[in-house]
Write a protein that holds these residues in place. Structure first.
Motif, PDB file in Angstrom:
ATOM      1  N   ASP A  53       0.827  -1.208   0.000  1.00  5.11           N
ATOM      2  CA  ASP A  53       0.000   0.000   0.000  1.00  5.11           C
ATOM      3  C   ASP A  53       0.859   1.255   0.000  1.00  5.11           C
ATOM      4  N   GLU A  54       1.953   1.235   0.754  1.00  2.79           N
ATOM      5  CA  GLU A  54       2.842   2.393   0.786  1.00  2.79           C
ATOM      6  C   GLU A  54       3.505   2.600  -0.571  1.00  2.79           C
ATOM      7  N   ILE A  55       3.870   1.524  -1.240  1.00  4.31           N
ATOM      8  CA  ILE A  55       4.477   1.643  -2.570  1.00  4.31           C
ATOM      9  C   ILE A  55       3.488   2.261  -3.545  1.00  4.31           C
ATOM     10  N   THR A  56       2.245   1.866  -3.435  1.00  4.00           N
ATOM     11  CA  THR A  56       1.217   2.430  -4.311  1.00  4.00           C
ATOM     12  C   THR A  56       1.086   3.933  -4.091  1.00  4.00           C
ATOM     13  N   THR A  57       1.136   4.351  -2.835  1.00  3.27           N
ATOM     14  CA  THR A  57       1.064   5.778  -2.520  1.00  3.27           C
ATOM     15  C   THR A  57       2.280   6.519  -3.066  1.00  3.27           C
ATOM     16  N   ILE A  58       3.437   5.890  -2.947  1.00  3.62           N
ATOM     17  CA  ILE A  58       4.663   6.502  -3.447  1.00  3.62           C
ATOM     18  C   ILE A  58       4.566   6.765  -4.942  1.00  3.62           C
ATOM     19  N   CYS A  59       3.904   5.854  -5.666  1.00  7.73           N
ATOM     20  CA  CYS A  59       3.778   6.002  -7.124  1.00  7.73           C
ATOM     21  C   CYS A  59       3.145   7.342  -7.504  1.00  7.73           C
ATOM     22  N   ARG A  60       2.286   7.858  -6.664  1.00  5.88           N
ATOM     23  CA  ARG A  60       1.586   9.095  -6.994  1.00  5.88           C
ATOM     24  C   ARG A  60       2.463  10.332  -6.764  1.00  5.88           C
ATOM     25  N   SER A  61       3.568  10.153  -6.044  1.00  4.46           N
ATOM     26  CA  SER A  61       4.409  11.299  -5.695  1.00  4.46           C
ATOM     27  C   SER A  61       5.783  11.275  -6.333  1.00  4.46           C
ATOM     28  N   ILE A  62       6.274  10.094  -6.667  1.00  4.64           N
ATOM     29  CA  ILE A  62       7.673   9.979  -7.022  1.00  4.64           C
ATOM     30  C   ILE A  62       8.023  10.686  -8.323  1.00  4.64           C
ATOM     31  N   HIS A  63       7.047  10.858  -9.222  1.00  3.74           N
ATOM     32  CA  HIS A  63       7.332  11.541 -10.492  1.00  3.74           C
ATOM     33  C   HIS A  63       7.662  13.020 -10.284  1.00  3.74           C
ATOM     34  N   LEU A  64       7.372  13.556  -9.085  1.00  5.93           N
ATOM     35  CA  LEU A  64       7.660  14.959  -8.793  1.00  5.93           C
ATOM     36  C   LEU A  64       9.107  15.176  -8.341  1.00  5.93           C
ATOM     37  N   MET A  65       9.812  14.096  -8.132  1.00  2.00           N
ATOM     38  CA  MET A  65      11.157  14.211  -7.597  1.00  2.00           C
ATOM     39  C   MET A  65      12.115  14.763  -8.639  1.00  2.00           C
TER      40      MET A  65
END
Length: 248
Positions: A53-65
């Motif tokens: 579940d945490e990895i799924t959440t990360i997917c929504r943010s990581i492209h902003l890095m």
């Protein structure tokens, strides 16, 4: 220590050094377990294990890095490591380098034969400038001069330069956590490679660690450097895959 404890001790030494260099918790949504540095060494890494579940959440943010950030993935974080790597690849990250985590057990380890290489611990600003310049040339990336100047005052950090005929030619940094001494930023100027400088430098660093009663030495070897460390008695632990995103 057993193998898993040694693995975690290697990661702890490396990640705590990054924190001393200025890394802080990430503020992006869902990425509170990430630590991130806004300048050199440009690392962003996960603290502890993580769920699907945490990895799924990360997917929504990581492209902003930011493009320059490097995400290390070590294959000891649990069963979700492969899924994490897949997520990185699906979000445009690719492997830019690979390292091997290694350690040397100093228990009853004899003093190494002294090698003819002058090694000096440095603290003065002018020497730190030289250290940074040599390390940048050795690793072929720019090091933010403010970081070595900041961490050199930390009681567990020591910077060293190696000299040949009074000319500085190589660098090293050691950092202590618990009974582990981590060796970092060990670099030799390109024009002095192939003459045994790295081997002589490591011989002397091993002796320094023995004399100050360190139990273990840890490091993260490049593909080119792994053979040297293995020859000196270091044991392989695990691979570190470094991912970075490039916008096209």
């Amino acid at each position: 220590m057993h193998d898993q404890q040694l693995n975690m001790a290697n990661i702890k030494n490396l990640s705590r050094l990054w924190q001393q260099m200025g890394a802080r918790s990430c503020t992006l949504e869902g990425m509170d377990k990430f630590q991130i540095s806004n300048s050199w060494p440009n690392r962003c890494w996960f603290e502890g294990e993580f769920s699907i579940d945490e990895i799924t959440t990360i997917c929504r943010s990581i492209h902003l890095m930011a493009d320059k950030l490097i995400i290390p993935v070590w294959d000891i974080a649990g069963t979700s490591t492969n899924l994490f790597e897949s997520m990185l690849k699906n979000n445009g990250f690719t492997i830019i380098s690979e390292q091997t985590a290694m350690y040397l057990d100093l228990y009853k380890h004899p003093i190494m034969p002294q090698k003819e290489l002058d090694i000096i611990r440095i603290e003065a600003e002018q020497d730190i400038n030289t250290w940074t310049n040599i390390a940048s040339k050795s690793f072929q990336y720019e090091i933010d001069i403010s970081i070595p100047k900041k961490i050199v005052v930390h009681p567990d950090v020591k910077l060293y330069m190696a000299y040949i005929n009074n000319k500085p030619v190589a660098t090293a940094m050691i950092f202590d956590t618990d009974d582990v001494t981590g060796v970092h930023q060990m670099g030799v100027l390109p024009e002095y490679r192939g003459h045994g400088v790295a081997s002589k430098l490591m011989h002397n660093i091993i002796n320094l660690c023995i004399q100050k009663s360190s139990r273990y030495i840890t490091l993260q070897a490049s593909t080119a450097g792994e053979y040297l460390y293995h020859k000196l008695g270091f044991k392989r632990q695990f691979k570190i895959l470094n991912y970075q995103k490039f916008n096209r």
